[in-house]
Design an enzyme around this catalytic site. Structure first.
Site, PDB file in Angstrom:
ATOM      1  N   LYS A  16       0.091  -6.739  -0.138  1.00  0.00           N
ATOM      2  CA  LYS A  16      -1.251  -6.180  -0.320  1.00  0.00           C
ATOM      3  C   LYS A  16      -2.154  -7.050  -1.225  1.00  0.00           C
ATOM      4  O   LYS A  16      -2.625  -8.076  -0.775  1.00  0.00           O
ATOM      5  CB  LYS A  16      -1.132  -4.723  -0.748  1.00  0.00           C
ATOM      6  CG  LYS A  16      -0.440  -3.941   0.402  1.00  0.00           C
ATOM      7  CD  LYS A  16      -0.479  -2.449   0.349  1.00  0.00           C
ATOM      8  CE  LYS A  16       0.072  -1.916   1.683  1.00  0.00           C
ATOM      9  NZ  LYS A  16       1.106  -0.921   1.588  1.00  0.00           N
ATOM     10  N   ASP A  31       9.742  -1.775  -5.489  1.00  0.00           N
ATOM     11  CA  ASP A  31       8.813  -2.111  -4.421  1.00  0.00           C
ATOM     12  C   ASP A  31       7.406  -1.984  -4.994  1.00  0.00           C
ATOM     13  O   ASP A  31       6.873  -0.883  -5.135  1.00  0.00           O
ATOM     14  CB  ASP A  31       9.023  -1.182  -3.226  1.00  0.00           C
ATOM     15  CG  ASP A  31       8.127  -1.570  -2.051  1.00  0.00           C
ATOM     16  OD1 ASP A  31       7.212  -2.408  -2.253  1.00  0.00           O
ATOM     17  OD2 ASP A  31       8.331  -1.041  -0.948  1.00  0.00           O
ATOM     18  N   TYR A  62       7.846   4.785   0.819  1.00  0.00           N
ATOM     19  CA  TYR A  62       7.785   4.007   2.053  1.00  0.00           C
ATOM     20  C   TYR A  62       7.962   2.545   1.686  1.00  0.00           C
ATOM     21  O   TYR A  62       7.359   2.061   0.718  1.00  0.00           O
ATOM     22  CB  TYR A  62       6.435   4.209   2.748  1.00  0.00           C
ATOM     23  CG  TYR A  62       6.210   3.332   3.964  1.00  0.00           C
ATOM     24  CD1 TYR A  62       6.930   3.540   5.138  1.00  0.00           C
ATOM     25  CD2 TYR A  62       5.261   2.306   3.939  1.00  0.00           C
ATOM     26  CE1 TYR A  62       6.718   2.754   6.257  1.00  0.00           C
ATOM     27  CE2 TYR A  62       5.044   1.511   5.058  1.00  0.00           C
ATOM     28  CZ  TYR A  62       5.768   1.735   6.217  1.00  0.00           C
ATOM     29  OH  TYR A  62       5.552   0.943   7.318  1.00  0.00           O
TER      30      TYR A  62
HETATM   31  C1  LIG Z   1       2.424  -1.104   2.524  1.00  0.00           C
HETATM   32  C2  LIG Z   1       3.767  -1.022   1.927  1.00  0.00           C
HETATM   33  C3  LIG Z   1       4.862  -1.734   2.440  1.00  0.00           C
HETATM   34  C4  LIG Z   1       4.802  -2.487   3.733  1.00  0.00           C
HETATM   35  O1  LIG Z   1       3.913  -3.554   3.681  1.00  0.00           O
HETATM   36  P1  LIG Z   1       3.313  -4.138   5.059  1.00  0.00           P
HETATM   37  O2  LIG Z   1       2.530  -5.325   4.623  1.00  0.00           O
HETATM   38  O3  LIG Z   1       2.511  -3.029   5.652  1.00  0.00           O
HETATM   39  O4  LIG Z   1       4.482  -4.497   5.913  1.00  0.00           O
HETATM   40  C5  LIG Z   1       6.053  -1.720   1.740  1.00  0.00           C
HETATM   41  N1  LIG Z   1       6.178  -1.026   0.597  1.00  0.00           N
HETATM   42  C6  LIG Z   1       5.161  -0.323   0.078  1.00  0.00           C
HETATM   43  C7  LIG Z   1       5.347   0.396  -1.214  1.00  0.00           C
HETATM   44  C8  LIG Z   1       3.926  -0.274   0.738  1.00  0.00           C
HETATM   45  O5  LIG Z   1       2.944   0.472   0.243  1.00  0.00           O
END
Ligand SMILES: *Cc1c(COP(=O)(O)O)cnc(C)c1O
Length: 424
Positions: free
Chosen positions: A264, A236, A141
Site C-alpha cells: 500500500k 502484517d 486479512y
Molecule cells: C491489502 C492487504 C493485503 C493484501 O495486499 P494486496 O496488495 O491487495 O495484495 C495484505 N494484508 C493486509 C493487512 C492488507 O490490508
C-alpha cells in the site's frame, strides 16, 4: 458513458464487472461508481460527479490522489524505462529507507503486492522453523493466498476449513484461526500443537474487519508466546506501514516482530509489496538460500520511484500529527451527529484510519463486528454517496483520511452524516 452503463458493459467482459470483488458494491447495493480521475481528497466519476474520498484506494493514498511530486517521480521513471528485470539503484535506496524506518528489517525483498509479500513471508517462516502450521486471527486479512483463505474450524482450536472454493482442505488444515485479542486461545493452540506451529501472523492494528485495536498486552503476549515456543511472529503491516507514523505499528507499540509484510503506502499508489525481517531468517530466501521466491516486475522502477517519493514527502512534511488532529475533528463531528440522530454507532480509530460500526460496542474482534447491522451501513453508505461522500463500500473495512482532506471536506462530510443518520 455513466457508471450504470459502464457497469452493464463491464459485466460482459470482466468477471462481475470488476477486478477486485468489493468494488462491485455487493455489500452496500446499488451501482458501483466508475472513476474518471482523482485529485487530492476527491475523485470524479464517469458522469462528472465529484466525491470526497475516504476509501483512498483501500489505504495507499496517504497524500490523496495525484499528488504532484509523486506523479512526477513516476512519470520521470517511466520515461527512463519501465522495467529492466535487472537491479537498479533506487530499489537499494527504498530498501535502505524501509530498514532505517523499521529496525526489525535486517534484509528486505520487494514484491508487487501485499498478497505476494505475505505468501512469501509464510514460506520463509515455514522454512526457518521447519514447521507447517500457522496461526492467524479471524477478521484479519492477509491477501488472497490459499492457506490464509481459511475460516475457523468447528471448534476454536481445530485446524481451519477453506473460506473460499478452490482452496484444498489439506492447505486450509495448515492454518489455525483464532479470535483476535484472545491470548489464552493462542496459548492453548501452542500447547495442543506443540512443536508444530511455524508462525503467528497478525495485523497489529486491524483494518480488515473494520478498524479493531489490540488490547493492552495482546501483541506483547504474542511476542512472548512465539518466543517461548520458537515460532516466528509476523506483523502484517500492509495497511499500518507508514499510516500511523514514519515506520510501522511496531514503532509505536515497541513490539518487534521477526518478519514484517508491507504494501500500500510504500508503493505511492503503484503496485508494490515488501517483506523482511531478521537477517538469519531472510538469508534463507533465494539467491542466498533455498526458499524460492521471484517476480518479473518485483522492485519495478516506476513503483519504486513513486514509493521513494512518498517516503521522502512523509519525512519532509511529517503529516502524522495533523492527520491525527483532522481525523479527531471528523470523528467528533460524526459521533455528535450519531448522538443527535440517536443512531447506535460505535467508532473505532487509529491515527487516520477509522470505522463507523452500526452496532453496540466495544468492537474488539470479528464476533462483535459481525453483530453489526450491515444493512444499516449499506443505507448510510448510499445516503452519503448521494451527498458526494465516498466511504468504503462495505461495513468491515477501514476508512482513511488523507493529508489532502481539508476542513471544508470534513465539514461537508459531517453535515452529510447528520442528514444520513437521521431515521436510518
Ligand atoms: C491489502 C492487504 C493485503 C493484501 O495486499 P494486496 O496488495 O491487495 O495484495 C495484505 N494484508 C493486509 C493487512 C492488507 O490490508
Amino acid at each position: 458513458m455513466n457508471s450504470r452503463r459502464l457497469f452493464a458493459r463491464a459485466q460482459k467482459s470482466l468477471v462481475g464487472g470488476v477486478n477486485s470483488p468489493v468494488r462491485a458494491f455487493k455489500a452496500v447495493g446499488g451501482t458501483p461508481v466508475f472513476v474518471r480521475s482523482g485529485s487530492g481528497p476527491h475523485f470524479t466519476s464517469a458522469e462528472g460527479r465529484r466525491y470526497i474520498d475516504y476509501c483512498g484506494s483501500w489505504g495507499p493514498l496517504i497524500f490523496g490522489h495525484a499528488r504532484r511530486e509523486i506523479a512526477k517521480a513516476a512519470a520521470d521513471a517511466l520515461r527512463s524505462g519501465s522495467t529492466f528485470g535487472a537491479a537498479t539503484e533506487r530499489e537499494v535506496q527504498l530498501a535502505e529507507e524501509l530498514k532505517a524506518a523499521l529496525p526489525s528489517l535486517g534484509l528486505v525483498r520487494l514484491t508487487s503486492s501485499g498478497t505476494e509479500a505475505v505468501m512469501s513471508a509464510l514460506r520463509v517462516a515455514r522454512a526457518f522453523t521447519k514447521r507447517d502450521l500457522v496461526i492467524k486471527f479471524a477478521g484479519c486479512y492477509h491477501g488472497h493466498t490459499d492457506s490464509l483463505l481459511v475460516a475457523a474450524g468447528s471448534g476454536a482450536l481445530t485446524l481451519g476449513a477453506p473460506d473460499s472454493a478452490g482452496v484444498p482442505e489439506a492447505w486450509a488444515k495448515t492454518t489455525i484461526t483464532l479470535p483476535y485479542n484472545d491470548l489464552s486461545a493462542v496459548d492453548k493452540a501452542f500447547r495442543k500443537y506443540r512443536g508444530k506451529i511455524a508462525a503467528v501472523i497478525v495485523e497489529p492494528f486491524v483494518g480488515n474487519m473494520g478498524v479493531v485495536l489490540p488490547h493492552d498486552g495482546f501483541l506483547e503476549g504474542l511476542r512472548a508466546l512465539t518466543k517461548r515456543n520458537k515460532a516466528l511472529l509476523i506483523f502484517d503491516e500492509v495497511i499500518t506501514g507508514f499510516r500511523l507514523c514514519y515506520g510501522g505499528a511496531q514503532t509505536i507499540l515497541g513490539v518487534t516482530p521477526d518478519l514484517t509484510t508491507m504494501g500500500k503506502i510504500i508503493g505511492g499508489g503503484l503496485p508494490m509489496g515488501a517483506y523482511g525481517g531478521r537477517k538469519e531468517i531472510m538469508s534463507l530466501v533465494a539467491p542466498l538460500g533455498p526458499v524460492y521466491q521471484a517476480g518479473t516486475l518485483s522492485g519495478n522502477p516506476v513503483a519504486v520511484a513513486a514509493g521513494l517519493e512518498t517516503l521522502r514527502l512523509l519525512q519532509k512534511e511529517n503529516p502524522y500529527s495533523r492527520l491525527g488532529q483532522i481525523t479527531d475533528y471528523l470523528l467528533r463531528g460524526l459521533s455528535e451527529a450519531a448522538e443527535d440522530a440517536r443512531a447506535r454507532v460505535q467508532i473505532n480509530s487509529a491515527g487516520s484510519m477509522f470505522t463507523l460500526f452500526f452496532g453496540k460496542g466495544p468492537i474488539c474482534d470479528l464476533a462483535a463486528a459481525r453483530k453489526c447491522d450491515t444493512k444499516k451501513y449499506g443505507r448510510f453508505f448510499q445516503r452519503m454517496l448521494k451527498q458526494g461522500v465516498y466511504f468504503p463500500p462495505a461495513q468491515f473495512e477501514a476508512a482513511f483520511v488523507s493529508f489532502a482532506h481539508d476542513k471544508k471536506d470534513l465539514d461537508h462530510t459531517i453535515r452529510a452524516a447528520r442528514r444520513a443518520l437521521r431515521g436510518l
